[in-house]
Design an enzyme around this catalytic site. Structure first.
Site, PDB file in Angstrom:
ATOM      1  N   TYR A 116       0.825  -1.098  -0.020  1.00 22.42           N
ATOM      2  CA  TYR A 116       0.027  -0.010  -0.127  1.00 22.42           C
ATOM      3  C   TYR A 116       0.894   1.339   0.045  1.00 22.42           C
ATOM      4  O   TYR A 116       1.635   1.398   0.977  1.00 22.42           O
ATOM      5  CB  TYR A 116      -0.963   0.012   1.262  1.00 22.42           C
ATOM      6  CG  TYR A 116      -1.878   1.079   1.135  1.00 22.42           C
ATOM      7  CD1 TYR A 116      -2.536   1.674   0.089  1.00 22.42           C
ATOM      8  CD2 TYR A 116      -1.777   2.194   2.500  1.00 22.42           C
ATOM      9  CE1 TYR A 116      -3.456   2.749   0.227  1.00 22.42           C
ATOM     10  CE2 TYR A 116      -2.563   2.973   2.608  1.00 22.42           C
ATOM     11  CZ  TYR A 116      -3.424   3.439   1.592  1.00 22.42           C
ATOM     12  OH  TYR A 116      -4.387   4.599   1.577  1.00 22.42           O
ATOM     13  N   GLY A 165       9.182  11.759  -9.382  1.00 20.75           N
ATOM     14  CA  GLY A 165       8.064  10.817  -9.113  1.00 20.75           C
ATOM     15  C   GLY A 165       8.163   9.534  -9.635  1.00 20.75           C
ATOM     16  O   GLY A 165       7.903   8.678  -9.138  1.00 20.75           O
ATOM     17  N   HIS A 193      -4.804   4.803  -2.719  1.00 18.16           N
ATOM     18  CA  HIS A 193      -6.218   5.609  -2.772  1.00 18.16           C
ATOM     19  C   HIS A 193      -5.715   7.112  -3.165  1.00 18.16           C
ATOM     20  O   HIS A 193      -4.651   7.668  -2.740  1.00 18.16           O
ATOM     21  CB  HIS A 193      -6.951   5.619  -1.547  1.00 18.16           C
ATOM     22  CG  HIS A 193      -7.099   4.479  -0.968  1.00 18.16           C
ATOM     23  ND1 HIS A 193      -6.840   3.833   0.368  1.00 18.16           N
ATOM     24  CD2 HIS A 193      -7.925   3.361  -1.566  1.00 18.16           C
ATOM     25  CE1 HIS A 193      -7.343   2.644   0.560  1.00 18.16           C
ATOM     26  NE2 HIS A 193      -7.924   2.378  -0.668  1.00 18.16           N
TER      27      HIS A 193
END
Length: 210
Positions: free
Chosen positions: A92, A108, A133
């Site tokens: 996650y 990134g 998320h």
């Protein structure tokens, strides 16, 4: 090491700098223990990119590897049970951010690639998916993850509470090490279209009755 930055893992001494960056980058406010955990707990993969001159953090990615029993209820359907065992894990992504002056320089992407490289190493072959998320309205973030082979998994109405207001989210997932999504006739229809419909019905009812 890249010519424009270097990498190191977060340390307890970084906590104040990490707090300042997260307040700039993200609308969601994290509790104090979160900062303590990601800068010190060994369970987290907390990688920072630092400035080549002054050593300040210019980007970071934080990830937690867990079993399906440990994920939130809305994330239980990430993996196909056909190839899922008791040893299977999912990763996650809690946080990925880059300072303004180093955006559009692929920092990134470099941080995300470092994480994927780690998760696909022989010692992490039991990790079958990477997920996160993201705000439904954050088009830049959703476009970024799609470009890196993530797919939309589930629409999550009213998932966040930001500045006193509810905000929708989406979960995105990338399958690795042989992991696969659930294999049903209604996937991903059930996990995407139905929640969207419910969300807009709720908004309509709020408009009518409030």
């Amino acid at each position: 090491m890249d010519a424009s930055w270097s990498y190191r893992f977060l340390e307890p001494r970084d906590i104040d700098e990490v707090k300042d960056l997260c307040r700039i980058w993200f609308p969601v406010r994290y509790p104090e223990f979160w900062y303590q955990d990601v800068t010190s707990a060994e369970r987290y993969y907390s990688l920072a990119a630092t400035h080549p001159v002054d050593g300040h953090i210019i980007g970071m990615i934080v990830c937690d590897v867990k079993s399906l029993k440990q994920v939130n209820r809305e994330d239980h359907s990430l993996l196909s049970r056909e190839h899922c065992t008791e040893d299977s894990r999912v990763a996650y992504i809690l946080s990925l951010g880059v300072v303004e002056s180093f955006r559009r320089k692929r920092l990134g992407s470099a941080l995300l690639n470092k994480l994927i490289e780690y998760l696909t190493s022989p010692v992490k072959r039991h990790v079958k998916a990477v997920y996160l998320h993201v705000l439904f309205s954050n088009m830049a973030a959703t476009s970024f993850y799609r470009k890196h082979d993530f797919r939309e998994h589930m629409f999550l109405p009213f998932y966040y509470h930001i500045n006193g207001r509810s905000a929708d989210a989406c979960s995105y997932v990338r399958y690795i090490n042989g992991g696969t999504p659930p294999k049903t006739i209604i996937y991903p229809l059930f996990y995407n279209c139905v929640p969207v419909l419910v969300c807009y019905i709720a908004l309509l009812l709020q408009t009518i009755f409030y």
